[in-house]
Design an enzyme around this catalytic site. Structure first.
Site, mmCIF file in Angstrom:
data_model
loop_
_atom_site.group_PDB
_atom_site.id
_atom_site.type_symbol
_atom_site.label_atom_id
_atom_site.label_comp_id
_atom_site.label_asym_id
_atom_site.label_seq_id
_atom_site.Cartn_x
_atom_site.Cartn_y
_atom_site.Cartn_z
ATOM 1 N N GLY A 1 -29.935 -27.250 8.087
ATOM 2 C CA GLY A 1 -30.282 -27.182 9.490
ATOM 3 C C GLY A 1 -31.733 -26.767 9.651
ATOM 4 O O GLY A 1 -32.622 -27.286 8.965
ATOM 5 N N ASP A 2 -31.971 -25.809 10.546
ATOM 6 C CA ASP A 2 -33.351 -25.361 10.779
ATOM 7 C C ASP A 2 -33.558 -23.937 10.264
ATOM 8 O O ASP A 2 -34.427 -23.218 10.744
ATOM 9 C CB ASP A 2 -33.698 -25.449 12.263
ATOM 10 C CG ASP A 2 -32.853 -24.520 13.121
ATOM 11 O OD1 ASP A 2 -31.678 -24.284 12.755
ATOM 12 O OD2 ASP A 2 -33.343 -24.038 14.150
ATOM 13 N N GLU A 3 -32.783 -23.517 9.280
ATOM 14 C CA GLU A 3 -32.891 -22.167 8.728
ATOM 15 C C GLU A 3 -33.727 -22.190 7.451
ATOM 16 O O GLU A 3 -33.399 -22.884 6.485
ATOM 17 C CB GLU A 3 -31.504 -21.590 8.441
ATOM 18 C CG GLU A 3 -31.552 -20.120 8.049
ATOM 19 C CD GLU A 3 -30.170 -19.499 7.935
ATOM 20 O OE1 GLU A 3 -30.058 -18.282 8.136
ATOM 21 O OE2 GLU A 3 -29.206 -20.236 7.641
#
Length: 296
Positions: free
Chosen positions: A219-221
């Site tokens: 994801g965006d982590e």
């Protein structure tokens, strides 16, 4: 400095029927002894050391290095010499790299012939070790951004924490994510979302020191592992990330901002508690500012 011609192995020179021909007995003894050693490992360091130990029985050298675009490996106990001799190795037209011997006296012709013979037994184990190294690297890499993945993070944070305890130094962690990233995906599609992630990964690369490690969990982590650094270094890194994000044209186009949470390891931490504290700091501060840093 002297360079030998390219040594290339199209087919294995080993032939079981030739073992009984007297002129090949000594060479085959060397080759079989070497193969027995080289076939026990796929690690480049171990492979080079095993090869060096066997080759040193026949030829005197003080250092040995293997180098290609992917790796540089130096034998244990390597020393510089008065001369160097280079052998370029290839298998079936594909270059593997260069072996460089450091020597104090120039090789005799017989020494070069012995090494050329020994190299024919090294080629395929070396090719296998390089392929194994590439496979490991791919298994530890996020395919989209090229950063380390969660599996690689787990390995590196354990190492960094152990080293920090042993050396009584600090290790820090920054957890980052993108604000309203889901809205970007939903509005513009996953192709744009992927480009946003790649550009953010590049902004992180532009911000960190060579000694820092970058990872994407999915994801965006994203996570930055910072070794041998204090609070001031984390704050400097925050400003660099903020500046890199603000100056990235693609991220600006979609008004991408980020949030950051950070912490330092303490002696009671496990890998899980260390990460959780940085992750909690991220989410406690996430809604306060477009791009902010919390250190706990």
């Amino acid at each position: 400095m002297q360079t030998l011609n390219l040594l290339e192995q199209q087919f294995s020179s080993f032939n079981a029927f030739r073992l009984f021909e007297s002129e090949h007995i000594e060479n085959n003894k060397r080759g079989i002894a070497l193969l027995e050693q080289l076939q026990t490992t796929l690690e480049l360091d171990a492979l080079l050391n095993k090869f060096a130990m066997e080759a040193s029985k026949y030829v005197n050298f003080c250092g040995l290095t293997f180098k290609n675009e992917e790796a540089t490996v130096v034998m244990r106990g390597h020393r510089e010499g008065n001369f160097s001799r280079h052998f370029k190795l290839a298998v079936e037209g594909a270059a593997l790299g260069t072996l460089t011997y450091n020597i104090n006296a120039k090789f005799a012709g017989s020494h070069s012939k012995i090494l050329e013979e020994l190299h024919t037994y090294l080629l395929y184990p070396l090719k296998n070790a390089l392929q194994f190294k590439r496979a490991l690297a791919m298994a530890m890499q996020d395919s989209l951004t090229g950063l380390g993945n969660r599996r690689y993070y787990d390995e590196q944070v354990k190492r960094a924490m152990h080293q920090a305890k042993r050396q009584k130094s600090q290790v820090g962690l920054i957890v980052a994510d993108l604000n309203k990233f889901k809205a970007i995906n939903d509005t513009y599609g996953h192709a744009v979302g992927d480009k946003v992630l790649v550009n953010f990964a590049n902004a992180l690369r532009d911000s960190v020191r060579d000694s820092d490690s970058l990872f994407r969990f999915g994801g965006d982590e994203f996570v930055v592992l910072i070794e041998a650094a204090g609070k001031e270094a984390l704050e400097v890194l925050y400003h660099r990330i903020h500046k890199a994000v603000a100056s990235n044209d693609y991220l600006n186009k979609y008004q991408v901002t980020c949030s950051l949470g950070a912490t330092f390891m303490n002696n009671a931490d496990s890998e899980h508690s260390f990460f959780e504290r940085a992750d909690q700091a991220l989410y406690r501060r996430k809604m306060n500012m477009p791009c902010n840093l919390a250190i706990v």
